[in-house]
Design a protein around this motif. Sequence first.
Motif, PDB file in Angstrom:
ATOM      1  N   ASN A  57      21.668  34.740 -59.588  1.00  7.76           N
ATOM      2  CA  ASN A  57      22.348  35.561 -60.587  1.00  7.76           C
ATOM      3  C   ASN A  57      23.851  35.596 -60.342  1.00  7.76           C
ATOM      4  O   ASN A  57      24.642  35.547 -61.286  1.00  7.76           O
ATOM      5  CB  ASN A  57      21.773  36.976 -60.619  1.00  7.76           C
ATOM      6  CG  ASN A  57      20.499  37.052 -61.417  1.00  7.76           C
ATOM      7  OD1 ASN A  57      20.332  36.327 -62.389  1.00  7.76           O
ATOM      8  ND2 ASN A  57      19.586  37.911 -61.015  1.00  7.76           N
ATOM      9  N   ARG A  61      26.542  34.267 -62.979  1.00  5.70           N
ATOM     10  CA  ARG A  61      27.619  35.121 -63.507  1.00  5.70           C
ATOM     11  C   ARG A  61      29.000  34.563 -63.197  1.00  5.70           C
ATOM     12  O   ARG A  61      29.917  34.675 -63.999  1.00  5.70           O
ATOM     13  CB  ARG A  61      27.497  36.534 -62.935  1.00  5.70           C
ATOM     14  CG  ARG A  61      26.328  37.326 -63.499  1.00  5.70           C
ATOM     15  CD  ARG A  61      26.394  38.796 -63.093  1.00  5.70           C
ATOM     16  NE  ARG A  61      26.543  39.037 -61.667  1.00  5.70           N
ATOM     17  CZ  ARG A  61      25.544  39.218 -60.817  1.00  5.70           C
ATOM     18  NH1 ARG A  61      24.301  39.184 -61.247  1.00  5.70           N
ATOM     19  NH2 ARG A  61      25.772  39.440 -59.537  1.00  5.70           N
ATOM     20  N   VAL A  69      21.328  30.236 -71.739  1.00  5.44           N
ATOM     21  CA  VAL A  69      19.899  30.133 -71.456  1.00  5.44           C
ATOM     22  C   VAL A  69      19.178  30.462 -72.749  1.00  5.44           C
ATOM     23  O   VAL A  69      19.493  31.462 -73.412  1.00  5.44           O
ATOM     24  CB  VAL A  69      19.459  31.111 -70.335  1.00  5.44           C
ATOM     25  CG1 VAL A  69      17.969  30.983 -70.067  1.00  5.44           C
ATOM     26  CG2 VAL A  69      20.262  30.856 -69.064  1.00  5.44           C
ATOM     27  N   SER A  70      18.229  29.608 -73.108  1.00  6.35           N
ATOM     28  CA  SER A  70      17.500  29.832 -74.357  1.00  6.35           C
ATOM     29  C   SER A  70      16.022  29.584 -74.148  1.00  6.35           C
ATOM     30  O   SER A  70      15.606  28.953 -73.181  1.00  6.35           O
ATOM     31  CB  SER A  70      18.025  28.895 -75.448  1.00  6.35           C
ATOM     32  OG  SER A  70      17.597  27.568 -75.239  1.00  6.35           O
ATOM     33  N   THR A  77      18.882  33.728 -74.785  1.00  6.87           N
ATOM     34  CA  THR A  77      18.313  34.873 -74.072  1.00  6.87           C
ATOM     35  C   THR A  77      19.255  35.404 -73.000  1.00  6.87           C
ATOM     36  O   THR A  77      19.127  36.547 -72.576  1.00  6.87           O
ATOM     37  CB  THR A  77      16.970  34.499 -73.413  1.00  6.87           C
ATOM     38  OG1 THR A  77      17.179  33.394 -72.535  1.00  6.87           O
ATOM     39  CG2 THR A  77      15.927  34.130 -74.467  1.00  6.87           C
ATOM     40  N   LYS A  78      20.205  34.555 -72.565  1.00  2.24           N
ATOM     41  CA  LYS A  78      21.140  34.978 -71.523  1.00  2.24           C
ATOM     42  C   LYS A  78      22.347  34.056 -71.562  1.00  2.24           C
ATOM     43  O   LYS A  78      22.214  32.856 -71.789  1.00  2.24           O
ATOM     44  CB  LYS A  78      20.441  34.901 -70.164  1.00  2.24           C
ATOM     45  CG  LYS A  78      21.159  35.543 -69.021  1.00  2.24           C
ATOM     46  CD  LYS A  78      20.286  35.544 -67.767  1.00  2.24           C
ATOM     47  CE  LYS A  78      21.006  36.218 -66.629  1.00  2.24           C
ATOM     48  NZ  LYS A  78      20.212  36.256 -65.410  1.00  2.24           N
ATOM     49  N   ASN A  80      26.488  33.523 -69.632  1.00  4.42           N
ATOM     50  CA  ASN A  80      27.377  34.009 -68.577  1.00  4.42           C
ATOM     51  C   ASN A  80      28.750  34.342 -69.160  1.00  4.42           C
ATOM     52  O   ASN A  80      29.019  34.125 -70.346  1.00  4.42           O
ATOM     53  CB  ASN A  80      27.460  33.019 -67.424  1.00  4.42           C
ATOM     54  CG  ASN A  80      28.198  31.745 -67.789  1.00  4.42           C
ATOM     55  OD1 ASN A  80      28.472  31.467 -68.943  1.00  4.42           O
ATOM     56  ND2 ASN A  80      28.509  30.948 -66.767  1.00  4.42           N
ATOM     57  N   GLU A  91      28.663  39.263 -75.663  1.00  4.08           N
ATOM     58  CA  GLU A  91      27.333  38.933 -75.120  1.00  4.08           C
ATOM     59  C   GLU A  91      26.244  39.318 -76.110  1.00  4.08           C
ATOM     60  O   GLU A  91      25.313  38.546 -76.359  1.00  4.08           O
ATOM     61  CB  GLU A  91      27.119  39.639 -73.785  1.00  4.08           C
ATOM     62  CG  GLU A  91      25.796  39.294 -73.145  1.00  4.08           C
ATOM     63  CD  GLU A  91      25.605  39.918 -71.776  1.00  4.08           C
ATOM     64  OE1 GLU A  91      24.571  39.633 -71.151  1.00  4.08           O
ATOM     65  OE2 GLU A  91      26.478  40.684 -71.321  1.00  4.08           O
ATOM     66  N   ASP A  92      26.341  40.510 -76.703  1.00  7.54           N
ATOM     67  CA  ASP A  92      25.327  40.950 -77.669  1.00  7.54           C
ATOM     68  C   ASP A  92      25.266  40.023 -78.879  1.00  7.54           C
ATOM     69  O   ASP A  92      24.178  39.719 -79.379  1.00  7.54           O
ATOM     70  CB  ASP A  92      25.601  42.386 -78.121  1.00  7.54           C
ATOM     71  CG  ASP A  92      25.309  43.405 -77.039  1.00  7.54           C
ATOM     72  OD1 ASP A  92      24.536  43.087 -76.113  1.00  7.54           O
ATOM     73  OD2 ASP A  92      25.864  44.529 -77.109  1.00  7.54           O
ATOM     74  N   ILE A  95      23.509  36.782 -77.769  1.00 14.39           N
ATOM     75  CA  ILE A  95      22.068  36.964 -77.537  1.00 14.39           C
ATOM     76  C   ILE A  95      21.299  37.025 -78.866  1.00 14.39           C
ATOM     77  O   ILE A  95      20.130  36.680 -78.920  1.00 14.39           O
ATOM     78  CB  ILE A  95      21.805  38.238 -76.680  1.00 14.39           C
ATOM     79  CG1 ILE A  95      22.438  38.086 -75.303  1.00 14.39           C
ATOM     80  CG2 ILE A  95      20.321  38.548 -76.551  1.00 14.39           C
ATOM     81  CD1 ILE A  95      21.951  36.905 -74.497  1.00 14.39           C
ATOM     82  N   ARG A 130      11.919  29.036 -69.784  1.00 15.91           N
ATOM     83  CA  ARG A 130      13.224  29.000 -70.421  1.00 15.91           C
ATOM     84  C   ARG A 130      14.028  27.864 -69.800  1.00 15.91           C
ATOM     85  O   ARG A 130      13.859  27.531 -68.643  1.00 15.91           O
ATOM     86  CB  ARG A 130      13.949  30.329 -70.188  1.00 15.91           C
ATOM     87  CG  ARG A 130      13.248  31.463 -70.870  1.00 15.91           C
ATOM     88  CD  ARG A 130      13.971  32.731 -70.581  1.00 15.91           C
ATOM     89  NE  ARG A 130      13.297  33.816 -71.279  1.00 15.91           N
ATOM     90  CZ  ARG A 130      13.622  35.061 -71.160  1.00 15.91           C
ATOM     91  NH1 ARG A 130      14.603  35.417 -70.372  1.00 15.91           N
ATOM     92  NH2 ARG A 130      12.987  35.978 -71.832  1.00 15.91           N
TER      93      ARG A 130
END
Length: 143
Positions: A57, A61, A69-70, A77-78, A80, A91-92, A95, A130
């Motif tokens: 992590n 980061r 990441v998908s 889904t994520k 950095n 970020e929102d 996502i 993922r």
Amino acid sequence: MKTCPELLVLSTAFDDMAKNLLKKEKERYKSLLDLKNELNEKRKTERELREKEERLNVLFRQAADPIFVSDLSGQLTKVNKAAIQATGYTEDELINMNVIDIDSDFNARGSLENLLGSPIPIMDQRRIPRILYAITDSGMRMA
């Protein structure tokens, strides 16, 4: 001194019962020790896994390159911090996007096949891990 046959039989039976009880007690104690060792090993493994996860992590980061990441359908889904900076989205916002919203040439199945080096069979998408998808500073896409 005379011995009574009944006492000898009872004494032998008592000795046998005591030996059996002691044997069972030793087996129970060994089982408890095995269980304790197994639990300790499980705790150690879980602790090591948490530490590795935390290291990954941190690397995720702090990576200088954008990382997305998908899931197999391309739903992000994520992401950095570098991905946020490179795209200008929050970020929102990212996502809630699909990789196609950022890269119209994206093919999740093809990316996973490239990563694995062979075609993947069609299966329940929830069971496919993922995938990691990154864009380098030069704009090169890496799966």
